[in-house]
Design an enzyme around this catalytic site. Structure first.
Site, short mmCIF file in Angstrom:
data_model
loop_
_atom_site.label_atom_id
_atom_site.label_comp_id
_atom_site.label_asym_id
_atom_site.label_seq_id
_atom_site.Cartn_x
_atom_site.Cartn_y
_atom_site.Cartn_z
CB THR A 158 20.80 16.03 57.70
OG1 THR A 158 19.73 15.41 58.42
CG2 THR A 158 21.96 15.05 57.61
CG HIS A 159 17.14 18.52 56.65
ND1 HIS A 159 16.69 18.90 55.40
CD2 HIS A 159 17.42 17.19 56.55
CE1 HIS A 159 16.69 17.85 54.59
NE2 HIS A 159 17.12 16.80 55.27
CB SER A 280 27.87 44.44 73.07
OG SER A 280 26.93 45.47 73.20
CE LYS A 286 25.51 40.19 71.96
NZ LYS A 286 25.07 40.89 70.74
CD GLU A 293 28.89 38.22 64.07
OE1 GLU A 293 27.67 38.23 64.26
OE2 GLU A 293 29.67 38.94 64.71
CE1 TYR A 320 44.42 46.59 28.27
CE2 TYR A 320 43.82 48.48 26.93
CZ TYR A 320 44.07 47.92 28.16
OH TYR A 320 43.98 48.69 29.29
CD GLN A 325 43.13 51.72 33.76
OE1 GLN A 325 44.05 51.86 32.98
NE2 GLN A 325 42.42 52.75 34.22
CE LYS A 328 45.31 46.80 35.78
NZ LYS A 328 44.96 46.36 34.43
N1 ARG Z 1 46.56 50.79 32.67
C1 ARG Z 1 46.27 49.88 31.60
C2 ARG Z 1 45.54 48.64 32.15
O1 ARG Z 1 45.50 48.51 33.31
C3 ARG Z 1 47.53 49.47 30.94
C4 ARG Z 1 47.35 49.13 29.51
C5 ARG Z 1 47.02 50.32 28.74
N2 ARG Z 1 47.00 50.04 27.35
C6 ARG Z 1 46.39 50.86 26.53
N3 ARG Z 1 46.39 50.52 25.28
N4 ARG Z 1 45.77 51.92 26.95
O2 ARG Z 1 45.02 47.84 31.44
#
Ligand code: ARG
Length: 465
Positions: A158-159, A280, A286, A293, A320, A325, A328
């Site tokens: 601990t610590h 290294s 080493k 890491e 939307y 976008q 993703k």
């Molecule tokens: N490439 C867009 C996204 O990844 C798809 C949806 C586009 N829709 C729009 N109304 N521009 O979200």
């Protein structure tokens, strides 16, 4: 005039500025979704035919064309450029090239807004299942080490100060349990990811007599979004995923940190094998723990993706917005980082380290981590714990001054400190006994550890819930 090269209508008279087109495009990364996009489109085409919105023949043609694109992609022959804007348009455009005008019917009663959310869900639910399998493998390796090392003792801290010795198995099982929660958590998130937004349209639903339950069943979704606005714009599941991913990284990173310490000369509790460590470029002596890491270092990027997505969402008006976008790359990189780290850590633990049991044995014998047990010894004989605790503090102080460990004190010395000490004190403070005695539920006592291993094995049999 729209030459069929861009998604939107003849309302636009001139093409996008090339730099703006590049800035706007997501094809560079959302191509990752292409198979899911095709699968989603096939379900949509089937539904259009099933409901009579298009003819059966048209439905079949769309499916044939979509399968053709899948094949082209798998064979590396489909490589849409920036002018395709995104994966959805790339597929639709190719479909029209392949099948003629019928290709233009695919997007009936659908928007890219419900389409993209469908694609990410199809993608993420697959990745979640894959990561859960990896977590099970990770747990398996932890458990295997635990089984080998029930009676191997390691200083417990601990610590980062030596506190009480523990079974090495107990220490490793702590990580097993963290991974168990990760596995369960992802299972819960899977259910919320596995809901169909398809058919929500751009935001408000559609005028066509679609059958959302049909597409949901085709795509093996567990349910459908009940509100179209929520359906197109909800990314809670992605945030939950990145949160779960962050916790997985926290857990891997904590063990990484321990491995780095354990591998240092100061600890020397483990040795890295050549297959999992690097040298290294300048210091020939080493052997560096690059893998843990890197795992520790990569933790930050997953936290970053979580933060990014939370920030994207916090000010978004319904429904939307193009900000979405940006989800993703955060999701993709979060997935890849987790997959890579779990794979590397599993290999590292399975074959890349060796516990230096002689060093561990020496470590638990050469400190005062049995001091609590001296206090417990007296307390068990009726001395109030706080009084015993204070007395042991004094014992540690005088022993340190004399350059002795507790086990080196003579019985006379013990009895000089308190008349209740008897010859069995030596047995009580031997590290093995110190560990064995902690037999409270969930403690490090060997009996507890054995039963913990038994339940861990049972938990591993569950591959579903
Ligand atoms: N490439 C867009 C996204 O990844 C798809 C949806 C586009 N829709 C729009 N109304 N521009 O979200």
């Amino acid at each position: 005039m729209n030459q069929g090269n861009q998604t939107w209508s003849d309302r636009f008279e001139s093409a996008l500025h090339p730099a703006i087109a590049r800035f706007n495009a997501s094809i560079g990364f959302d191509i990752e979704l292409i198979e899911y996009d095709i699968t989603g489109s096939i379900a949509h085409a089937k539904m259009l035919a099933h409901t009579g919105i298009i003819s059966k023949e048209e439905g079949q043609q769309l499916i044939t064309g979509l399968e053709q694109i899948r094949l082209e992609h798998q064979e590396g022959r489909f490589n849409p450029g920036i002018d395709a804007e995104d994966v959805h348009f790339a597929v639709e455009r190719r479909l029209t090239q392949l099948m003629g005008d019928v290709g233009k019917k695919l997007h009936t009663a659908r928007s890219r807004n419900d389409q993209i959310n469908t694609d990410i869900r199809l993608y993420l639910r697959d990745q979640i299942q894959g990561i859960r399998i990896q977590l099970r493998e990770w747990q398996g390796v932890l458990l295997k080490h635990a089984e080998t090392h029930i009676e191997t003792l390691i200083p417990g801290y601990t610590h980062l100060q030596r506190a009480q010795p523990v079974s090495l198995a107990h220490h490793l099982l702590a990580y097993f349990h963290m991974a168990q929660r990760d596995w369960e958590r992802l299972g819960e998130i899977y259910h919320r990811t596995n809901v169909s937004p398809l058919g929500s349209g751009a935001l408000a639903g559609t005028t066509f007599p679609i059958d959302r339950h049909y597409t949901a069943a085709e795509l093996k979704f567990g349910g459908v979004y009940a509100n179209s606005l929520d359906g197109v714009s909800d990314r809670d599941f992605a945030i939950e995923f990145l949160c779960a991913a962050s916790l997985i990284m926290v857990h891997l990173s904590r063990l990484s940190e321990e491995m780095i310490l354990w591998g240092s000369q100061e600890f020397s509790f483990i040795q890295f094998q050549d297959s999992c460590s690097t040298g290294s470029s300048i210091m020939p002596q080493k052997k560096n723990p690059d893998i843990p890491e890197l795992v520790r270092g990569k933790t930050g990027r997953v936290f970053g993706h979580l933060q990014a997505l939370l920030t994207i969402m916090k000010g978004l008006p319904l429904a939307y917005n193009k900000d979405l976008q940006e989800d993703k790359e955060a999701i993709f990189d979060g997935v890849k980082t987790i997959q890579g780290c779990l794979e590397a850590m599993t290999i590292l633990l399975r074959e890349g380290i060796e516990f230096r049991t002689e060093r561990l044995e020496a470590a638990v014998n050469e400190d005062f981590s049995n001091a609590t047990d001296v206090a417990d010894y007296l307390a068990a004989k009726g001395v109030p714990f706080r009084e015993a605790y204070n007395l042991v503090g004094k014992v540690v102080k005088t022993s340190l001054a004399a350059g002795k460990l507790l086990k080196d004190l003579t019985l006379e010395e013990w009895q000089g400190l308190h008349p209740q000490f008897e010859a069995d004190i030596y047995e009580a403070i031997a590290p093995r006994q110190v560990v064995a005695a902690r037999n409270s539920y969930g403690g490090t006592g060997f009996e507890q550890v054995r039963s913990a291993i038994k339940s861990a094995k049972e938990q591993l049999l569950d591959t579903k819930s």
